[in-house]
Enzyme design. Structure first.
Site, mmCIF file in Angstrom:
data_model
loop_
_atom_site.group_PDB
_atom_site.id
_atom_site.type_symbol
_atom_site.label_atom_id
_atom_site.label_comp_id
_atom_site.label_asym_id
_atom_site.label_seq_id
_atom_site.Cartn_x
_atom_site.Cartn_y
_atom_site.Cartn_z
ATOM 1 N N TYR A 1 70.278 50.962 45.003
ATOM 2 C CA TYR A 1 70.923 50.209 43.925
ATOM 3 C C TYR A 1 71.045 51.098 42.694
ATOM 4 C CZ TYR A 1 71.819 46.144 40.860
ATOM 5 O OH TYR A 1 72.360 45.240 39.985
ATOM 6 N N TYR B 1 97.190 48.916 43.063
ATOM 7 C CA TYR B 1 96.044 48.060 42.730
ATOM 8 C C TYR B 1 96.581 46.647 42.488
ATOM 9 C CZ TYR B 1 91.514 46.850 40.616
ATOM 10 O OH TYR B 1 90.293 46.303 40.341
ATOM 11 N N GLU C 1 77.676 55.678 50.858
ATOM 12 C CA GLU C 1 77.435 54.287 50.465
ATOM 13 C C GLU C 1 76.020 53.798 50.747
ATOM 14 O OE1 GLU C 1 80.580 51.509 51.346
ATOM 15 O OE2 GLU C 1 82.060 53.106 51.513
#
Length: 548
Positions: free
Chosen positions: A134, A466, A265
């Site tokens: 995190y 986007y 990730e």
């Protein structure tokens, strides 16, 4: 949300609660009419009203982790657990607002260094729990949302923070992975340098998070993406510590193993440190705003700029809004937006696309000279120059959009974003197909909405798209989100766009990744995961395509 409410509640929104804004009354009325909204105001659940289950770890696990980190660095209080229960995706925010506690970690751990991280990963394999790294907590693709039945611990890297070294001769800076982006930039500016990386998450995200997700920023047209900037990284895996890229800025010694860390990730490694290319901080910025008769004309102007002016001549910030995003932006701008809208209609540009351009340089004269080179290209594609204060206003409020999303959700608006990228030749097709897929999915749910889009990252061979879409919230907003997300993702894959340009893969995009990288590519990722994390303790369920 008042400061008193913040004190009583989990902070369910984006970034700093003191920055939370509101929707202008006029804009809210127009949205209610256009989206058929009812009068809704849903504040977040109060912390006192939450009932979290007890941590699922055994006393032996608790004691082992506490002995390793110290009692002060093992958090099990409700606020800490709920604030680490996910990222900032639509589903994450929806769960936090309604007080859903099932995704809260069993504990939040605060390691001090790589050695302690290695100890935590060893304990995870021994005691049967999972670990989710995190940083700033800004994932919008389910990258921090637990999806494994085992107890899970959130590994907060805030203590691995700060500028480790600045090499002014080589133009590099090394940071602890837990350094917040805003603190990293402040430390560099004090020495006359800049990273130049300003994604929407800038005020909250961490350096390690940027690297782990292959982040792109609003100035990436000038400074590059984070994966262009990363020169070296250190990380801890369950198989041991790795360090790539520290010997040289370039090498021909086999495949670039640094990319096993960049973009992983948290599925294979916990990044502890990153060395990045930095630049001398600019002394001047040239702002410009233009209106184009269509989105297609504006995109064509962007393409010609990037392909003919080269990296030194093109703007550092490029942003083009399609007609619907331009219209909504003017709506939210209040009186100034209404005045500009009237002006554009007077110029016979009812479907105008707004372009924002910024050039950063060492002096006003240098920035102005670069901007001047772009003027003939812009005019050739039908651009109408607008006051530079429009671009300055965008720059001043460019991190506001996520706060606006929070307020719209409070008002019963289903609002979400997704992004992709493709080649210039395929851009019109991808734009049309994804836009139609979102509109059709919303209409099938009887929640017809507004679908808008912008280009914010340009390359010699292509650009990003986007999308933002708004609709009336359905009775089951989670299912509404899943239906629209699936339709849009399938459309992106079918139209040969990338499933993610800068939001990362997470859990939301994982099942579409194999379409992009192929069956062999998926096997390679699974093999890397198995080699570095044989017990699958690191962020299981994220990034790695499952076996079909």
């Amino acid at each position: 949300m008042t400061l008193e409410e913040v004190g009583r509640s989990v902070w369910w929104g984006w970034g700093d609660p003191a920055r939370a804004g509101s929707v202008p009354a006029t804009a809210l009325r127009r949205l209610r009419d256009e989206l058929s909204l009812s009068e809704v105001h849903r504040p977040p659940v109060a912390l006192a009203d939450l009932s979290l289950p007890a941590p699922r770890w055994t006393p032996a696990t608790r004691d082992a982790v506490t002995a390793l980190l110290g009692a002060d660095h093992v958090l099990t209080d409700p606020r800490a657990r709920m604030e680490h229960a996910g990222g900032k995706s639509y589903l994450d925010l929806l769960r936090a607002r309604t007080g859903e506690t099932a995704y809260a970690p069993d504990a939040v751990l605060l390691p001090a260094d790589g050695e302690q991280i290695a100890g935590v990963l060893a304990l995870a394999a021994e005691h049967g729990f999972t670990v989710i790294p995190y940083g700033g907590g800004t994932s919008v693709v389910g990258g921090l949302t637990a999806s494994d039945p085992r107890p899970h611990l959130s590994l907060d890297l805030r203590r691995l923070a700060g500028l480790v070294a600045l090499d002014e001769v080589s133009g590099t800076a090394t940071f602890g992975a837990g350094t917040r982006a805003i603190d990293a930039e402040r430390a560099l500016r004090e020495r006359g340098w800049t990273l130049g990386h300003y994604p929407q998450s800038y005020q909250q995200a961490s350096i390690g998070g940027f690297v782990a997700t292959r982040s792109a920023g609003q100035s990436s047209s000038g400074y590059g993406r984070i994966d262009d900037m990363v020169l070296a990284a250190r990380a801890v895996t369950p198989a041991g510590e790795v360090a790539f890229g520290e010997r040289s800025p370039a090498t021909a010694a086999g495949p670039r193993l640094l990319d096993l860390v960049v973009g992983n990730e948290g599925a294979c490694a916990v990044i502890t440190q990153a060395t990045l290319r930095v630049h001398r901080a600019p002394s001047a910025t040239r702002h410009a705003a233009y209106a184009f008769p269509s989105f297609e004309a504006a995109a064509a102007a962007l393409r010609e700029m990037v392909q003919t002016l080269g990296h030194d001549g093109q703007p550092d910030v490029t942003r083009v809004s399609d007609a619907d995003e331009t219209r909504v932006s003017l709506m939210l701008a209040g009186r100034a937006g209404r005045v500009l809208g009237s002006y554009l209609r007077g110029r016979r540009m009812p479907d105008a696309s707004l372009m924002i351009l910024l050039w950063h340089d060492s002096s006003d004269a240098a920035a102005a000279a670069r901007a001047k080179r772009a003027t003939p290209i812009l005019r050739a594609h039908g651009a109408v120059a607008l006051p530079a204060r429009i671009a300055r206003g965008w720059e001043h409020g460019r991190f506001r959009a996520p706060y606006l999303r929070d307020e719209l959700m409070t008002r019963g608006v289903f609002v979400e974003t997704l992004e992709t990228a493709t080649t210039w030749s395929n851009l019109p097709r991808l734009y049309a197909v994804v836009r139609q897929a979102i509109s059709t999915a919303l209409a099938s749910l009887d929640t017809s909405g507004i679908v808008q889009c912008h280009i914010s990252h340009v390359y010699h061979s292509g650009a990003s798209l986007y999308f933002t879409y708004l609709a009336r919230e359905a009775d089951d907003p989670a299912e509404q989100w899943r239906a629209v997300k699936a339709a849009a993702s399938s459309a992106i894959v079918a139209a040969e766009g990338t499933i993610t340009h800068h939001h990362a893969v997470g859990r939301d995009h994982r099942d579409y990744l194999e379409e992009e990288i192929g069956e062999v590519g998926a096997r390679i990722l699974r093999a890397v995961k198995a080699e570095l994390d044989p017990h699958d303790v690191l962020n299981p369920g994220v990034l790695i395509p499952p076996v079909s």
